[in-house]
Design a protein around this motif. Structure first.
Motif, PDB file in Angstrom:
ATOM      1  N   LEU A 145       0.848  -1.232  -0.058  1.00 41.75           N
ATOM      2  CA  LEU A 145      -0.002  -0.133  -0.085  1.00 41.75           C
ATOM      3  C   LEU A 145       0.854   1.139  -0.208  1.00 41.75           C
ATOM      4  CD1 LEU A 145      -2.445  -1.053   2.964  1.00 41.75           C
ATOM      5  CD2 LEU A 145      -3.054  -1.214   0.223  1.00 41.75           C
ATOM      6  N   ILE A 146       0.664   2.190  -0.960  1.00 43.13           N
ATOM      7  CA  ILE A 146       1.243   3.741  -0.743  1.00 43.13           C
ATOM      8  C   ILE A 146       0.221   4.607  -0.897  1.00 43.13           C
ATOM      9  CG2 ILE A 146       2.783   4.958  -1.857  1.00 43.13           C
ATOM     10  CD1 ILE A 146       4.543   2.600  -2.869  1.00 43.13           C
ATOM     11  N   SER A 147       0.393   5.600  -0.244  1.00 44.86           N
ATOM     12  CA  SER A 147      -0.797   6.900  -0.462  1.00 44.86           C
ATOM     13  C   SER A 147       0.051   7.874  -0.148  1.00 44.86           C
ATOM     14  CB  SER A 147      -1.855   6.681   0.528  1.00 44.86           C
ATOM     15  OG  SER A 147      -1.645   6.602   1.946  1.00 44.86           O
ATOM     16  N   GLY A 148      -0.370   9.039  -0.761  1.00 44.50           N
ATOM     17  CA  GLY A 148       0.067  10.475  -0.490  1.00 44.50           C
ATOM     18  C   GLY A 148      -0.126  11.143  -1.861  1.00 44.50           C
ATOM     19  N   ARG A 149       0.563  12.398  -1.648  1.00 42.42           N
ATOM     20  CA  ARG A 149       0.413  13.161  -2.946  1.00 42.42           C
ATOM     21  C   ARG A 149       0.848  12.852  -4.181  1.00 42.42           C
ATOM     22  NH1 ARG A 149      -1.837  18.702  -3.498  1.00 42.42           N
ATOM     23  NH2 ARG A 149      -3.234  17.567  -1.700  1.00 42.42           N
ATOM     24  N   LEU A 150       0.119  12.408  -5.279  1.00 38.40           N
ATOM     25  CA  LEU A 150       0.776  12.005  -6.510  1.00 38.40           C
ATOM     26  C   LEU A 150       1.887  12.626  -7.054  1.00 38.40           C
ATOM     27  CD1 LEU A 150       0.077  10.014  -8.656  1.00 38.40           C
ATOM     28  CD2 LEU A 150      -1.001  11.840 -10.030  1.00 38.40           C
ATOM     29  N   SER A 151       2.357  13.704  -7.021  1.00 38.86           N
ATOM     30  CA  SER A 151       3.346  14.336  -7.443  1.00 38.86           C
ATOM     31  C   SER A 151       4.789  13.824  -6.382  1.00 38.86           C
ATOM     32  CB  SER A 151       3.522  15.694  -7.574  1.00 38.86           C
ATOM     33  OG  SER A 151       2.890  16.291  -6.365  1.00 38.86           O
ATOM     34  N   ASP A 152       4.457  13.512  -5.191  1.00 40.83           N
ATOM     35  CA  ASP A 152       5.281  13.043  -4.560  1.00 40.83           C
ATOM     36  C   ASP A 152       5.838  11.521  -4.376  1.00 40.83           C
ATOM     37  OD1 ASP A 152       5.682  15.412  -3.158  1.00 40.83           O
ATOM     38  OD2 ASP A 152       4.334  15.000  -1.557  1.00 40.83           O
ATOM     39  N   HIS A 153       4.778  10.690  -4.846  1.00 40.27           N
ATOM     40  CA  HIS A 153       4.847   9.255  -4.605  1.00 40.27           C
ATOM     41  C   HIS A 153       4.845   8.697  -5.994  1.00 40.27           C
ATOM     42  CE1 HIS A 153       4.517   9.068  -0.535  1.00 40.27           C
ATOM     43  NE2 HIS A 153       3.895  10.095  -0.519  1.00 40.27           N
ATOM     44  N   SER A 154       4.627   9.192  -7.272  1.00 34.60           N
ATOM     45  CA  SER A 154       4.275   8.812  -8.441  1.00 34.60           C
ATOM     46  C   SER A 154       5.666   7.947  -8.823  1.00 34.60           C
ATOM     47  CB  SER A 154       4.416   9.825  -9.524  1.00 34.60           C
ATOM     48  OG  SER A 154       4.412   9.457 -10.801  1.00 34.60           O
TER      49      SER A 154
END
Ligand SMILES: C[S@@+](CC[C@H](N)C(=O)[O-])C[C@H]1O[C@@H](n2cnc3c(N)ncnc32)[C@H](O)[C@@H]1O
Length: 253
Positions: A213-222
């Motif tokens: 599982l990974i979550s957070g701001r798309l730009s930070d985690h892409s």
């Protein structure tokens, strides 16, 4: 009359199976399996385990190979139609030859049969051939979308808001809404979404012991998700992942 059930078995955890599905499994004479090749061996194993755990009387597996599919077609829709025709012929032969009058057979569908699964469409095609008669029922299952939201402990929609469920192929044409679930994406298409105010909730192998599982701001985690996905796919030989893209500016949860 033959009886045919299409049983949703949930999208990963063996306990995702419902009581209704277990009751249907208990009455089966034949379980039809479609061999989708080695990369999905883990999934085939889970299907077999579910049957062995829940079917208490003698039953048979009847297995057929999934027909070849053109993976780089000129027309995607035409290729899928051809593939479905080949599958319908195989399903028709299995039901006609392997299920006797009065017996109960089933196809076990990953997740829920209504969501990005062609079993129902193919079985309808078989019924339309009028070469073998059967009574049909459908038993719902827990989808990968439900597994994703449960594991991230989030709601799928925002208050009174719509949700879009789509594929990576469609997402490549643009983000269709403020809350978008993306499935069947082998290309990490979230990379193409440039909007800054978007959160991603990503899940792979949901419900299994390999879950990520990974979550957070798309730009930070892409970039991180792409790297983790590539590594996991190489390690297992296959991957199934689903994600929710949520525009955060404006909406309330
Ligand atoms: C052919 S669709 C089947 C969907 C299934 N009928 C359902 O109800 O979830 C396959 C896609 O479902 C998603 N999927 C299914 N199981 C998953 C899991 N355990 N973890 C993450 N994604 C999953 C992935 O997007 C995958 O590409």
């Amino acid at each position: 009359m033959r009886k045919l059930s299409i049983i949703g078995i949930g999208a990963g955890h063996p306990d995702y199976i419902t009581v209704q599905a277990i009751k249907a499994l208990e009455t089966l004479d034949v379980v039809f399996l479609i061999d989708k090749g080695e990369e999905k061996d883990d999934l085939a194993k889970l299907r077999r385990e579910i049957c062995e755990r829940h079917i208490k009387k003698p039953f048979r597996f009847v297995e057929a190979k999934d027909p070849e599919r053109d993976r780089k077609p000129v027309s995607y829709e035409a290729a899928v139609t051809t593939w479905h025709d080949k599958r319908a012929a195989i399903y028709e032969a299995m039901i006609r030859n392997e299920l006797a009058d009065g017996q109960h057979g089933a196809f076990l569908v990953w997740g829920d049969p209504s969501l990005y699964d062609s079993t129902l469409r193919i079985v309808d095609q078989v019924a339309a051939m009028q070469t073998v008669a059967f009574e049909l029922d459908v038993i719902p299952g827990i989808t990968s979308v439900q597994a994703l939201t449960a594991r991230h402990r989030i709601t799928l929609n925002r208050i009174g808001g719509p949700v879009h469920i789509t594929t990576g192929r469609q997402l490549a044409k643009g983000l269709p809404g403020d809350d978008t679930v993306v499935m069947l994406d082998g290309e990490c298409t979230f990379k193409t979404v440039k909007d800054d105010g978007i959160d991603i909730y990503w899940g792979a192998y949901l419900g299994t012991e390999d879950e990520i599982l990974i979550s957070g701001r798309l730009s930070d985690h892409s970039a991180e998700i792409e790297r983790v996905r590539t590594e996991a796919r190489a390690r297992h030989g296959w991957i199934m992942d689903t994600y929710l893209l949520r525009k955060t500016s404006g909406g309330s949860q």
